[in-house]
Motif scaffolding. Structure first.
Motif, mmCIF file in Angstrom:
data_model
loop_
_atom_site.group_PDB
_atom_site.id
_atom_site.type_symbol
_atom_site.label_atom_id
_atom_site.label_comp_id
_atom_site.label_asym_id
_atom_site.label_seq_id
_atom_site.Cartn_x
_atom_site.Cartn_y
_atom_site.Cartn_z
ATOM 1 N N MET A 116 -8.249 -7.211 -32.395
ATOM 2 C CA MET A 116 -7.752 -8.337 -33.189
ATOM 3 C C MET A 116 -7.187 -7.880 -34.522
ATOM 4 N N ALA A 117 -7.749 -6.823 -35.079
ATOM 5 C CA ALA A 117 -7.188 -6.275 -36.319
ATOM 6 C C ALA A 117 -5.769 -5.766 -36.085
ATOM 7 N N CYS A 118 -5.568 -5.070 -34.974
ATOM 8 C CA CYS A 118 -4.221 -4.583 -34.634
ATOM 9 C C CYS A 118 -3.277 -5.737 -34.309
ATOM 10 N N LEU A 119 -3.807 -6.767 -33.647
ATOM 11 C CA LEU A 119 -2.980 -7.935 -33.328
ATOM 12 C C LEU A 119 -2.436 -8.573 -34.603
ATOM 13 N N VAL A 120 -3.299 -8.745 -35.587
ATOM 14 C CA VAL A 120 -2.869 -9.348 -36.851
ATOM 15 C C VAL A 120 -1.927 -8.418 -37.606
#
Length: 358
Positions: free
Chosen positions: A81-85
């Motif tokens: 999710m960090a990479c998605l954001v």
């Protein structure tokens, strides 16, 4: 669609990025509760949609998407999710929500297929890595095409991390690689379409039209069980629909006509969904009863009641969708109805002529 040629290194999540973030978190919580343990169990992950070697042979095509919303641990979902954001924000700002979702889910599917066909033995995988890697691949494609001005260090660091992570034992490097390649290819195809757009299309489509058509295509593909022959027919119908909307948008009050066409298409497809799926619900209705028993019981009763009168249920759904679609697109509808002089239509035609590529 955003018109600026540059993006920052970080962007606040936009619509699709925020939606994917929320859905992934909710699904993780549901699977965790279903497992009854501190981390999702393998059995719960498999039942919920993990992709595995025999998925295609058993025609479980839904797993090609479902697996991307499942994660094996808190660390797994937090890093994804960090990479998605971090990566999704600038890409969605640059190309718009519809193209962003197209690239994301194409990468998800490609990552699953790449893993299945290249894995020498038993293959079982979950996680959003393929879709997120596809976002990075699309950003790299835009950089190579000189459509964005992200610094080279952005790609060196993030691609380097992808390579480094691939050496970790339980990380599915096949999904990462398949996702990155798919993201680059799909982004390049979209850009080529946008470059040749003025020769193929009269108007630049508003974002809501692209999103609506994309959702309809996905639903119809699901209804046809992704049969190759049916998919070709669906694609042909989509091309005709796209050209029809293209012509409509070029006319005075064409935006209102487009809303009406989408309302009819939505009603037709949702009616088909009810007709084809409702009889199947009279058997075992799979609902998370352990999550909210009263809601699951009420929903089960509602579905059973609807299945008892399928014709009436279908009519209710069709009429509801016909009425709700214009309400959802009310600003566009009123703008189209007020376009007596064709100024809105002229702006769509001019926008198509101005743009060359993403």
């Amino acid at each position: 669609m955003k018109f600026s040629r540059s993006v920052g290194a970080f962007e606040v999540p936009h619509t699709a990025t925020a939606l994917l973030l929320g859905v992934n978190i909710v699904v993780y919580a549901l699977v965790l509760q279903r497992s009854g343990t501190s981390v999702p169990s393998s059995a719960a992950l498999f039942r919920s949609g993990a992709i595995y070697s025999g998925a295609l042979a058993r025609h479980e095509y839904w797993r090609l998407v479902a697996y991307a919303f499942l994660h094996v641990s808190m660390l797994h979902i937090l890093t994804n999710m960090a990479c998605l954001v971090w990566w999704g924000g600038p890409l969605e700002k640059r190309i718009g929500t519809a193209y962003f979702l197209l690239i994301y889910f194409a990468s998800v599917i490609a990552g699953a297929l790449f893993g299945i066909f290249t894995s020498p033995g038993l293959y079982l995988s979950v996680g959003a890595s393929a879709g997120i890697s596809g976002i990075l691949g699309a950003l790299l494609c835009l950089k190579l095409l000189k459509r964005i001005d992200l610094p080279a260090s952005f790609f060196v660091i993030n691609l380097g991390l992808n390579v480094l992570v691939a050496f970790i034992g339980r990380v599915d490097w096949r999904a990462h690689l398949g996702g990155i390649l798919a993201g680059m290819v799909v982004c390049a195809v979209i850009d080529a379409f946008e470059v040749t757009g003025p020769k193929l299309m009269r108007c630049k489509f508003p974002e809501f039209v692209k999103l609506n058509l994309g959702i309809l295509f996905a639903v119809v593909a699901w209804l046809t069980d992704f049969s190759p022959v049916a998919m070709l027919l669906v694609l042909a119908v989509l091309i005709v629909a796209v050209k029809g909307i293209d012509v409509a948008l070029s006319l005075p009050r064409g935006l209102a006509l487009t809303v009406a066409m989408l309302a009819a298409g939505n009603a037709l497809v949702m009616g088909a969904v009810v007709i084809l799926t409702l009889p199947e619900t009279t058997g075992d209705i799979l609902l998370p009863a352990n999550l909210v028993p009263w809601a699951a019981s009420s929903l089960r009763s509602l579905i059973e009641a609807a299945a008892a009168v399928p014709v009436i249920t279908t009519l209710i759904v069709v009429v509801a969708v016909l009425g709700l679609t214009p309400l959802v697109y009310w600003p566009e509808l009123t703008r189209g109805l007020n376009d007596r002089g064709g100024f809105v239509a002229a702006s769509f035609r001019a926008e198509r002529g101005r743009r060359r590529g993403l």
